[in-house]
Write an enzyme that holds these catalytic residues in place. Structure first.
Site, PDB file in Angstrom:
ATOM      1  N   ASP A  14     -24.992  45.818  37.281  1.00 40.06           N
ATOM      2  CA  ASP A  14     -23.547  45.625  37.138  1.00 40.06           C
ATOM      3  C   ASP A  14     -22.840  46.144  38.385  1.00 40.06           C
ATOM      4  OD1 ASP A  14     -23.663  48.420  36.893  1.00 40.06           O
ATOM      5  OD2 ASP A  14     -23.713  48.314  34.708  1.00 40.06           O
ATOM      6  N   TYR A  51     -23.892  55.925  29.693  1.00 38.04           N
ATOM      7  CA  TYR A  51     -24.680  57.060  30.160  1.00 38.04           C
ATOM      8  C   TYR A  51     -24.248  58.314  29.420  1.00 38.04           C
ATOM      9  CZ  TYR A  51     -26.553  54.102  33.842  1.00 38.04           C
ATOM     10  OH  TYR A  51     -27.197  53.099  34.531  1.00 38.04           O
ATOM     11  N   GLU A  78     -33.536  44.208  33.934  1.00 35.23           N
ATOM     12  CA  GLU A  78     -32.523  44.839  34.784  1.00 35.23           C
ATOM     13  C   GLU A  78     -33.135  45.968  35.611  1.00 35.23           C
ATOM     14  OE1 GLU A  78     -27.912  46.444  34.556  1.00 35.23           O
ATOM     15  OE2 GLU A  78     -29.121  46.429  32.734  1.00 35.23           O
ATOM     16  N   ASP A  80     -25.084  51.236  39.928  1.00 34.39           N
ATOM     17  CA  ASP A  80     -26.242  51.857  39.283  1.00 34.39           C
ATOM     18  C   ASP A  80     -27.377  50.895  38.999  1.00 34.39           C
ATOM     19  OD1 ASP A  80     -24.550  50.672  37.174  1.00 34.39           O
ATOM     20  OD2 ASP A  80     -26.008  51.563  35.804  1.00 34.39           O
TER      21      ASP A  80
END
Length: 600
Positions: free
Chosen positions: A75, A224, A469, A72
């Protein structure tokens, strides 16, 4: 590339240099990014060459093949909900602006990016009421800093079922597969029908066995969480299934459940992987404006909520609007704010086009608004991302001359497995690479990072995950907007070109604001224009028209009231060389077009 400079620098800049809005490069890069996020066996035509195979036994412990899909963000976890939203938005981007992607030579790459996701979803949906929604877990993954190729963390897979439902996850995955089925309808008809079959099963599963996926898959809650619940995903999936099948059952579902599922009740200022209301309201408006669907009165109620979102983006609601930084960037939250920027920009872009095609306007509480104002607002956000901002920073890695060098991304921050295959243990990555003070050894081209804070400040710091990120759902909507902006710039150039066999496409013009300052109560702007000869032939003669110029210009010879040619010391412009000139005036940038060009 050599650059020929002809200008006199007269003023000391008080503002940082802005990046050029090179929409073509940005579009190509935004799609290339997805190759750096791939999990599984990488194909021979893999362009992100610093990546290698990873996650080759995903799902095996649970007796299912879950090899493939996307990580995603920075990571090594495969989270189903944001992955599905990514594919939905990539598909919508292609459906709206695929013709511009063809012009850019990127249509095939965009379809590959979508299929990489849908191939995985087919594997993840082995039975009508079973959907695997996550591989790995954020806790163990975040404890380590490893390349995907070295993972030693848990690869346990998690799923939803009749007894452990997840209507949000199943609904979003249904939407993704339905939208993608339209993309592949002509090029892969059998594959398209397979995607529709999966989408219809998943929608039935989501609607019949209702529940939040993060209640069934608690492992996802910290990363999430489905804060908006699942009602929006049910409507979202229904609209996309109507688009994919033209089956009236789905539009009737969206109409009959408009109120009780919140579609005509919620007025939103956010569109994201979690909150779909604004997106489905825009999709409903498209159907209405095209004269399709049933019960126009209910669709108009959807439209009123879509217009609330648009007016909020333009800050033209009387009470509830979307904030902006002083530099003009849409601002919602500190953590990965850029996802809200790209998703809002996409909705503004498509809504502008829907209005234009139907010859309608946006009605805001403060007055009527033309579609162009929405498009200009979307453009301002894209230009900010690409460097037209107070810092002069491009927030897309690898695009422009000043972009983030230390992103919060395991694969990018650790030496490529193909360069050094020595095993990097779980905590060793933190000691050796996470705290590494230099730039990332791998340039993750196209990655859109979380972006600056509410004051337009950005820390190029690997540890600052809120700002540094990247994520797949940052890029997916941006792909469509960039395609539209590329098409807009190409159309504009063609409207100012000679009609027959024009070589103007061989010349690329970038036009950037490099500084501005106040002097004796007046605001001055300095612009730099770069004209690159992309042709393999020598440019022997060039005539430019500069409209709206209200100040001095250096680096060209004046040939008429508003026309300019090569300076006297330049006789021709060789292939792949650039001519740079500058001007200063007290207004927004001038309009520069090529009137005549002669190649040998």
């Amino acid at each position: 590339m050599e650059v020929v400079y002809f200008f006199l620098f007269l003023v000391v800049s008080t503002m940082s240099v802005s990046a050029s809005p090179d929409y073509l490069t940005a579009l190509r890069s935004s799609i290339l990014f997805f190759e750096g996020q791939r999990s599984g066996f990488l194909p021979v035509n893999q362009r992100a060459a610093w990546r290698s195979h990873s996650g080759l036994k995903d799902g095996f412990d649970q007796g299912v093949n879950l090899v493939g899909g996307y990580y995603d963000a920075g990571d090594n976890v495969k989270f189903g909900l944001p992955m599905a939203f990514t594919i939905t938005m990539l598909s919508w981007s292609v459906l709206e602006y695929g013709h511009y992607m063809r012009m850019a030579g990127e249509y095939g790459h965009a379809l590959q990016a979508i299929k990489w996701g849908t191939d995985y979803f087919i594997k993840a949906h082995p039975q009508p009421n079973i959907l695997w929604g996550e591989v790995g877990d954020g806790g163990s993954d975040h404890y380590c800093w490893q390349r995907p190729e070295d993972m030693t963390t848990s690869r346990r897979a998690y799923h939803i079922s009749e007894s452990n439902p997840g209507s949000d996850l199943a609904g979003e995955t249904a939407a993704a597969m339905a939208a993608a089925s339209i993309v592949f309808r002509h090029s892969r008809p059998s594959y398209s029908k397979l995607l529709v079959a999966h989408a219809e099963q998943l929608f039935q599963f989501a609607d019949t066995h209702r529940g939040r996926y993060d209640s069934s898959m608690k492992v996802a809650r910290m990363y999430y969480a489905s804060e908006s619940g699942y009602n929006d995903e049910l409507l979202w999936a229904a609209f996309w299934l109507y688009e994919a099948t033209a089956d009236e059952r789905y539009i009737n579902y969206a109409v009959d459940n408009a109120q009780n599922l919140g579609g005509t009740g919620w007025a939103m200022t956010e569109f994201s992987w979690d909150v779909k209301y604004a997106g489905l309201q825009v999709l409903a408006t498209k159907i209405l404006l095209q004269g399709r669907g049933s019960n126009a009165e209910v669709l108009k109620q959807y439209q009123s909520k879509a217009e609330f979102f648009m007016c909020a983006c333009l800050q033209k609601n009387q009470d509830k609007n979307i904030g902006r930084t002083s530099g003009g960037l849409i601002y919602k939250r500190a953590w990965n704010n850029m996802q809200y920027v790209t998703s809002a920009s996409f909705l503004m872009t498509v809504y502008s086009d829907y209005l234009s095609k139907s010859h309608q306007h946006l009605q805001c509480p403060t007055g009527q608004v033309g579609g162009n104002e929405l498009l200009n607002m979307a453009k301002s956000q894209v230009d900010y991302i690409l460097g037209n901002n107070p810092r002069g920073t491009s927030y897309m890695v690898g695009v422009g001359s000043n972009y983030p060098q230390k992103i919060h991304h395991r694969g990018a921050s650790i030496v490529s497995y193909k360069v050094d295959s020595s095993f990097i243990a779980c905590r060793m990555g933190y000691e050796t690479w996470f705290s590494y003070g230099s730039a990332d050894p791998n340039i993750h081209v196209g990655a859109v990072v979380g972006g600056p804070d509410e004051n337009d400040n950005y820390a190029d710091d690997r540890a600052d995950f809120e700002q540094s990120e990247p994520a797949t759902y940052n890029n997916a909507p941006l792909v469509g907007v960039l395609a539209r902006m590329y098409g807009l710039s190409t159309t504009y150039r063609s409207q100012h070109s000679t009609p027959a066999a024009s070589p103007l496409s061989r010349l690329y013009i970038s036009h950037i604001l490099t500084s501005s300052w106040n002097f004796e109560g007046r605001r001055y702007y300095r612009y730099e224009v770069n004209i690159k000869n992309n042709s393999p032939r020598m440019l022997q003669f060039l005539k430019l028209t500069v409209e709206g110029l209200k100040g001095p210009l250096w680096g060209l010879s004046k040939s008429g009231p508003a026309t300019f040619a090569f300076p006297p010391w330049l006789k021709a412009l060789a292939p792949q060389k650039s001519l740079v000139f500058v001007y200063i005036h007290q207004a927004p940038k001038a309009t520069i077009t090529v009137s005549t060009s002669v190649f040998d």
